[in-house]
Design a protein around this motif. Structure first.
Motif, PDB file in Angstrom:
ATOM      1  N   LYS A   1      49.907  29.310  36.054  1.00  0.00           N
ATOM      2  CA  LYS A   1      50.874  30.452  35.072  1.00  0.00           C
ATOM      3  C   LYS A   1      50.153  29.173  33.838  1.00  0.00           C
ATOM      4  N   PHE A   2      49.227  30.524  33.140  1.00  0.00           N
ATOM      5  CA  PHE A   2      48.617  29.870  31.915  1.00  0.00           C
ATOM      6  C   PHE A   2      49.733  29.479  30.557  1.00  0.00           C
TER       7      PHE A   2
ATOM      8  N   GLU B   1      44.402  35.249  33.375  1.00  0.00           N
ATOM      9  CA  GLU B   1      45.450  34.866  34.706  1.00  0.00           C
ATOM     10  C   GLU B   1      46.171  36.452  35.294  1.00  0.00           C
TER      11      GLU B   1
ATOM     12  N   VAL C   1      43.830  28.073  35.901  1.00  0.00           N
ATOM     13  CA  VAL C   1      44.660  29.283  35.860  1.00  0.00           C
ATOM     14  C   VAL C   1      44.158  29.880  37.352  1.00  0.00           C
TER      15      VAL C   1
END
Length: 472
Positions: free
Chosen positions: A447-448, A278, A442
């Motif tokens: 967004k993770f 990320e 990702v």
């Protein structure tokens, strides 16, 4: 070289990586197969009995067999990677010429199906009793299923080095079922030495140093790392390489997941690797089309000098040289470094790409043994290993590489903890697919969220029965 976890190399590192990656012989000098989108090809060559053996220079130590044996027969050899690359063509020729010295009236029939289709066909052939006499294979399941002959007493077995003796594909239940045709790394970072030199960058030894290098490269108007995540195996290779080094903080993580002590979605080590991806995505360190281009296209980006780094397998030096030549790009030296964790510790996967065994039901028992013994001799297997970008699996076989980058590979292996298993050895394919799907998201910019790994945990719980964990 510190050996750890010598049980079963993750399929991601070898089976999937090598079997799937290797496609496109036009783009991959060191590859061993084609990707799933490639066509299936049957290639048969009958030449062993007709070659002029007076010019044979193969096999300085020929296998013990009757000279000028008058037996007339056809011996079949199955493979998925013997294509038109020069070192593969040379390998077949050397084998044919050497075997013709032993059995002048024999014919070698090369049963080649390029790509993953080969393995499905081979399983069907074993089931129907029609498998080739000698088979190249991947995965220890072929040995454990009783399809392959126990070769523990063969003369080449004592010649195997430490890595060769512990290779997971060729050994099971204390027995040797095949020849490890060289030992290959599961992957790593290949870089453009000119770009690094121009920017005064040294090979990164920690994750932060990798980020710092990428920032410099981005500032110079280059793509730091090119990805070809349209081919999911490339995502597997990158993730598993990085995960292996981070897993050094808890080498038993895979076992804990399998035993239910740890959940995939709750483990901080796994989360850390996703966070790294990320970070790199958010900072613009990947190519913008990372998930829409495939491995050959990412290789072209690297060869053209547009990208400074690429995460790939041991075939990269040959593939890059081929891409530069065919693309008319300006040549550059290639370098190598492994993916490290935050503390600079490195774990590297090491095992055979291609294993070579004998059909347990062959009617040409001695003839098959003689053929395999021939293939293990210096003059035949050394060029094969060189072309594959593999390290030697024999104590008495040396390999001289054209590209000095291979020296960096050998140094990295010597200074790393070599592993042959990681968490993917303990989870079902469905869970691995879930994890890779999330990784692709990702890299696309989503967004993770650790909760997104719950799908992988659910798949693990559902399909755990399909997993055979590595032997301790």
């Amino acid at each position: 070289m510190k050996l750890k976890g010598l049980s079963a190399l993750a399929g991601v590192l070898l089976l999937t990586t090598v079997m799937s990656a290797c496609g496109n012989s036009n783009n991959n000098e060191g590859s061993t197969a084609t990707n799933n989108s490639s066509t299936t090809t049957d290639t048969t060559t009958n030449t062993a009995a007709t070659n002029d053996t007076s010019t044979n220079e193969a096999a300085t130590n020929e296998p013990a067999a009757p000279a000028a044996n008058d037996k007339e027969f056809t011996i079949r050899v199955g493979a998925w990677f013997l294509d038109d690359r020069p070192h593969m063509v040379a390998f077949k020729k050397a084998v044919e010429e050497g075997y013709a010295k032993l059995y002048p009236k024999a014919t070698i029939q090369w049963d080649v199906v390029l790509g993953a289709t080969y393995f499905d066909k081979l399983k069907a052939q074993f089931a129907s009793g029609s498998a080739p006499d000698v088979v190249f294979y991947q995965g220890v399941d072929f040995a454990k299923s009783g399809n392959l002959l126990d070769l523990s007493a063969e003369p080449w077995v004592p010649r195997l080095n430490d890595g060769g003796q512990k290779d997971f594909q060729t050994h099971a239940d204390g027995k040797t079922f095949g020849v490890p045709m060289g030992l290959s790394i599961g992957g790593g970072v290949w870089y453009n030495k000119k770009i690094f030199s121009d920017l005064s960058i040294t090979p990164p030894k920690t994750t932060q140093e990798l980020f710092d290098a990428a920032e410099k490269i981005k500032g110079a108007g280059k793509t730091p790392i090119t990805l070809g995540f349209k081919d999911q195996w490339t995502a597997q290779l990158f993730f598993t390489n990085w995960m292996s080094s981070y897993q050094l903080s808890d080498p038993t993580l895979g076992k804990k997941i399998y035993n239910g002590e740890v959940k995939i979605n709750e483990d901080p080590t796994i989360q850390k690797v996703y966070s790294n991806f990320e970070t790199m995505k958010s900072k613009g360190y990947f190519n913008k089309n990372a998930i829409s281009i495939d491995w050959p296209q990412s290789g072209q980006m690297f060869a053209s000098g547009e990208a400074a780094m690429i995460v790939q397998g041991p075939w990269m030096p040959g593939a890059n040289a081929d891409n530069i030549s065919k693309g008319g790009f300006e040549p550059f030296d290639i370098g190598y470094f492994p993916l490290a964790n935050d503390e600079g510790k490195v774990a590297m996967g090491l095992g055979s790409n291609e294993a070579l065994g004998i059909n347990a039901k062959t009617e040409l028992l001695q003839e098959s043994k003689d053929l395999i013994n021939l293939m293990t001799t210096q003059d035949i297997i050394s060029p094969f290993m060189k072309g594959d970008g593999a390290l030697t699996s024999f104590t008495d076989v040396t390999v001289k590489y054209d590209d000095p980058a291979m020296d960096a590979v050998q140094e990295a292996v010597a200074n790393s903890t070599v592993v042959t298993s990681n968490i993917t050895s303990y989870i079902p394919a469905s869970a691995t697919t879930n994890m890779l799907d999330l990784l692709t998201k990702v890299v696309s910019g989503i967004k993770f969220n650790p909760d997104d790994l719950k799908a992988a945990q659910s798949s693990f719980e559902k399909d755990k029965a399909t997993v055979t964990p590595p032997a301790e």
